[in-house]
Write a protein that holds these residues in place. Structure first.
Motif, mmCIF file in Angstrom:
data_model
loop_
_atom_site.group_PDB
_atom_site.id
_atom_site.type_symbol
_atom_site.label_atom_id
_atom_site.label_comp_id
_atom_site.label_asym_id
_atom_site.label_seq_id
_atom_site.Cartn_x
_atom_site.Cartn_y
_atom_site.Cartn_z
ATOM 1 N N LEU A 37 40.017 60.331 3.075
ATOM 2 C CA LEU A 37 40.024 60.003 4.466
ATOM 3 C C LEU A 37 38.180 60.042 4.739
ATOM 4 C CD1 LEU A 37 41.347 59.245 6.979
ATOM 5 C CD2 LEU A 37 41.687 61.427 7.420
ATOM 6 N N LEU A 38 37.413 61.010 4.498
ATOM 7 C CA LEU A 38 36.061 61.178 4.741
ATOM 8 C C LEU A 38 35.251 60.230 3.838
ATOM 9 C CD1 LEU A 38 35.746 64.915 5.309
ATOM 10 C CD2 LEU A 38 35.400 63.018 6.973
ATOM 11 N N THR A 39 35.901 59.636 2.918
ATOM 12 C CA THR A 39 35.282 58.472 1.785
ATOM 13 C C THR A 39 34.391 58.995 0.945
ATOM 14 O OG1 THR A 39 33.359 57.854 3.253
ATOM 15 C CG2 THR A 39 35.300 56.947 3.866
ATOM 16 N N PHE A 40 34.387 58.432 -0.337
ATOM 17 C CA PHE A 40 33.443 58.919 -1.288
ATOM 18 C C PHE A 40 31.999 58.757 -0.897
ATOM 19 C CE2 PHE A 40 37.250 57.391 -4.172
ATOM 20 C CZ PHE A 40 37.683 58.565 -4.465
ATOM 21 N N GLU A 41 31.942 57.732 -0.137
ATOM 22 C CA GLU A 41 30.213 57.492 0.048
ATOM 23 C C GLU A 41 29.805 58.915 0.778
ATOM 24 O OE1 GLU A 41 32.276 53.959 -0.780
ATOM 25 O OE2 GLU A 41 32.878 55.470 0.490
ATOM 26 N N SER A 42 30.745 59.438 1.720
ATOM 27 C CA SER A 42 30.195 60.644 2.514
ATOM 28 C C SER A 42 29.895 62.021 1.448
ATOM 29 C CB SER A 42 30.962 60.931 3.508
ATOM 30 O OG SER A 42 31.192 59.764 4.375
ATOM 31 N N TYR A 43 30.747 61.878 0.193
ATOM 32 C CA TYR A 43 30.766 63.046 -0.539
ATOM 33 C C TYR A 43 29.364 64.031 -0.399
ATOM 34 C CZ TYR A 43 32.206 66.432 -4.167
ATOM 35 O OH TYR A 43 32.559 67.681 -4.879
ATOM 36 N N ASP A 44 28.261 63.433 -0.992
ATOM 37 C CA ASP A 44 27.071 63.892 -1.191
ATOM 38 C C ASP A 44 26.383 64.528 0.120
ATOM 39 O OD1 ASP A 44 27.110 63.670 -3.971
ATOM 40 O OD2 ASP A 44 26.061 61.956 -3.855
ATOM 41 N N GLN A 45 26.570 63.719 1.078
ATOM 42 C CA GLN A 45 26.143 64.217 2.587
ATOM 43 C C GLN A 45 26.955 65.615 2.778
ATOM 44 O OE1 GLN A 45 26.616 60.125 4.569
ATOM 45 N NE2 GLN A 45 25.188 60.958 5.652
ATOM 46 N N VAL A 82 27.553 62.167 10.052
ATOM 47 C CA VAL A 82 28.456 61.737 9.111
ATOM 48 C C VAL A 82 29.708 61.016 9.594
ATOM 49 C CG1 VAL A 82 29.904 62.457 7.272
ATOM 50 C CG2 VAL A 82 27.551 63.431 7.329
ATOM 51 N N ILE A 83 30.284 61.570 10.580
ATOM 52 C CA ILE A 83 31.546 61.010 11.157
ATOM 53 C C ILE A 83 31.230 59.724 11.706
ATOM 54 C CG2 ILE A 83 33.312 61.549 12.745
ATOM 55 C CD1 ILE A 83 33.251 63.113 9.969
ATOM 56 N N GLU A 126 35.757 52.347 10.709
ATOM 57 C CA GLU A 126 36.508 52.704 12.140
ATOM 58 C C GLU A 126 37.815 53.022 11.843
ATOM 59 O OE1 GLU A 126 38.006 49.073 14.613
ATOM 60 O OE2 GLU A 126 35.829 49.611 15.577
ATOM 61 N N HIS A 127 38.534 52.845 10.976
ATOM 62 C CA HIS A 127 39.927 52.922 10.556
ATOM 63 C C HIS A 127 39.912 54.631 10.000
ATOM 64 C CE1 HIS A 127 44.183 51.703 9.239
ATOM 65 N NE2 HIS A 127 44.269 52.768 10.039
ATOM 66 N N ASN A 128 39.193 54.988 9.315
ATOM 67 C CA ASN A 128 38.855 56.120 8.931
ATOM 68 C C ASN A 128 38.716 57.121 9.997
ATOM 69 O OD1 ASN A 128 38.346 54.458 6.298
ATOM 70 N ND2 ASN A 128 38.481 56.303 5.360
ATOM 71 N N TYR A 129 37.674 56.750 10.945
ATOM 72 C CA TYR A 129 37.452 57.472 11.964
ATOM 73 C C TYR A 129 38.592 57.741 13.047
ATOM 74 C CZ TYR A 129 35.144 58.844 16.363
ATOM 75 O OH TYR A 129 34.800 59.604 17.643
ATOM 76 N N THR A 180 34.523 55.762 20.827
ATOM 77 C CA THR A 180 36.106 55.624 21.122
ATOM 78 C C THR A 180 36.305 54.337 20.579
ATOM 79 O OG1 THR A 180 35.862 56.870 23.083
ATOM 80 C CG2 THR A 180 37.734 55.372 22.706
ATOM 81 N N VAL A 181 37.326 54.289 19.931
ATOM 82 C CA VAL A 181 37.932 52.836 19.125
ATOM 83 C C VAL A 181 38.995 52.373 19.993
ATOM 84 C CG1 VAL A 181 38.526 51.708 16.993
ATOM 85 C CG2 VAL A 181 36.877 53.660 16.910
ATOM 86 N N SER A 182 38.901 50.911 20.302
ATOM 87 C CA SER A 182 39.913 50.411 20.768
ATOM 88 C C SER A 182 41.405 50.529 20.012
ATOM 89 C CB SER A 182 39.752 48.821 20.940
ATOM 90 O OG SER A 182 40.830 48.132 21.730
ATOM 91 N N GLY A 183 42.316 50.808 20.674
ATOM 92 C CA GLY A 183 43.707 51.040 20.189
ATOM 93 C C GLY A 183 43.882 52.398 19.507
#
Length: 425
Positions: free
Chosen positions: A312-320, A339-340, A345-348, A418-421
């Motif tokens: 859910l936090l994505t592979f790209e965020s791992y090192d951060q 990071v967040i 958008e969907h993961n967030y 804030t994301v729509s929906g």
């Protein structure tokens, strides 16, 4: 039989093992464990002198979602190079991060020899050192490649070992037997153990038949809920941003489980989890009231997160995320927020929904004992893992710290986007 006699008998059995290994490997000398230095381990680690050998490793999860810790004898240096008291302290230090939750141990016996084995007195004191809190939540102990030496140990320890604890021990003759119980590909199995396993197989009459070629993976069912991407779930569920499994489990736990002591710490019947897993994937209704166990939806939620193709936090965020411990304490919440904010958008949206709920759970910690720190120990490795293999022990502290910050500072971290929906529990 006296203690000295047992010690001598154990020594004889180890020497027999070494001779057997030498024959299988077609060598005239006895086995010497290969060095396995952890070059990435910080010299400031409190147990650097022991941890650098890689004897104890974190190895992902078993099939019930319980943390797996491995102990590899072949990575133990000769006794004069390893302080066994420190080894015991390090093992306790490692287990202390898991004993509040159910966990599994895998013991790779190959490589224990007369030069690196601890004394039987040390083994007895080690067993006594680990009190009820360590034994209670240990759900399985797998002993891989047992020899007669293990039988000797069993005779020595039998008076000390309870019947209940004895039932947790499973002896496995081959590495392949682990596949039935664990996520085999996540195990960091030493090369020496893999080679020994092959030697054992080759010793049998004829070589085993080659493995059948696996068929190509089938496309997911239209109703599939586990093991598919967030985008797939959104497309198949009329554009809903929150996956149905998460929405249902969170809703149920919010209404009936917020004050349950040890929520998310306990495992559940493997057969029941498989049954519910199947129902969800077939698009059939699931009513958790039918099962009478509040820990079942909790396990289902963790299973759903763990089986996502990408965390859910994505592979790209791992090192951060791993770098959070190097950030000054007063700036860590801001670092988490950065990071967040960078998540898709969907993961967030899904992460915000989940963390909002976990924050609610932590607010009831006076009843459920699940503080942000305790929840982080459970969810950290279900939210983020590396692209290849399982997270190492050294990654555990930053991953859990990051997760704890998300839970404890939920409002501050998630308030500015804030994301729509989007919806909240």
């Amino acid at each position: 039989m006296s203690e000295i006699d047992f010690e001598e008998l154990a020594e004889i059995e180890l020497q027999k093992d070494e001779a057997e290994y030498a024959i299988m490997e077609k060598r005239k000398t006895s086995f010497t464990p290969a060095a396995c230095e952890d070059t990435e381990l910080s010299i400031n680690h409190p147990y650097y002198d022991v941890a650098r050998h890689g004897i104890v490793q974190l190895a992902g999860d078993d099939n019930s979602g319980r943390r797996v810790i491995t102990f590899s004898c072949c990575r133990m240096p000769p006794s004069h190079q390893l302080n066994h008291s420190r080894l015991l302290e390090y093992l306790r230090y490692t287990l202390d991060q898991y004993v509040e939750n159910d966990y599994t141990l895998v013991y790779f016996h190959y490589g224990l020899n007369s030069r690196n084995k601890p004394s039987l007195n040390w083994l007895q004191s080690a067993y006594k050192e680990f009190d009820r809190k360590y034994k209670k939540n240990l759900k399985a102990l797998y002993v891989v490649h047992p020899t007669n030496f293990i039988k000797i140990l069993w005779n020595i320890f039998k008076p000390l070992i309870s019947h209940k604890f004895g039932k947790k021990i499973t002896y496995l003759n081959y590495l392949s037997d682990l596949r039935e119980h664990l996520k085999y590909d996540q195990l960091n199995i030493p090369e020496d153990v893999i080679r020994h396993d092959q030697n054992i197989r080759d010793k049998q009459k004829g070589r085993p038949p080659p493995l059948a070629k696996l068929p190509p993976p089938r496309p997911p069912l239209p109703t599939q809920q586990f093991g598919v991407s967030l985008q797939y779930l959104k497309d198949k569920n009329k554009g809903q941003l929150i996956p149905p499994v998460m929405k249902q489990t969170v809703s149920y736990l919010k209404s009936k489980g917020l004050r349950v002591e040890g929520l998310f710490r306990r495992s559940a019947s493997i057969q029941t989890i498989k049954e519910i897993h199947k129902l969800y994937n077939q698009g059939k209704p699931v009513n958790f009231d039918d099962y009478g166990d509040i820990h079942i939806p909790a396990v289902i939620l963790k299973t759903f997160l763990r089986e996502l193709p990408q965390p859910l936090l994505t592979f790209e965020s791992y090192d951060q995320i791993l770098g959070i411990t190097s950030v000054e304490s007063s700036l860590r919440v801001t670092s988490c927020k950065q990071v967040i904010q960078g998540l898709p958008e969907h993961n967030y949206v899904v992460l915000k929904y989940l963390i909002c709920f976990l924050h609610m759970v932590s607010q009831e910690s006076i009843y459920n004992k699940m503080t942000g720190s305790n929840l982080a120990c459970v969810f950290g490795l279900n939210l983020i893992w590396p692209p290849k293999g399982a997270s190492s022990l050294r990654a555990l502290n930053p991953l859990n710290l990051f997760t704890e910050l998300l839970i404890d500072f939920y409002s501050k971290i998630f308030s500015s986007r804030t994301v729509s929906g989007e919806i909240l529990p």
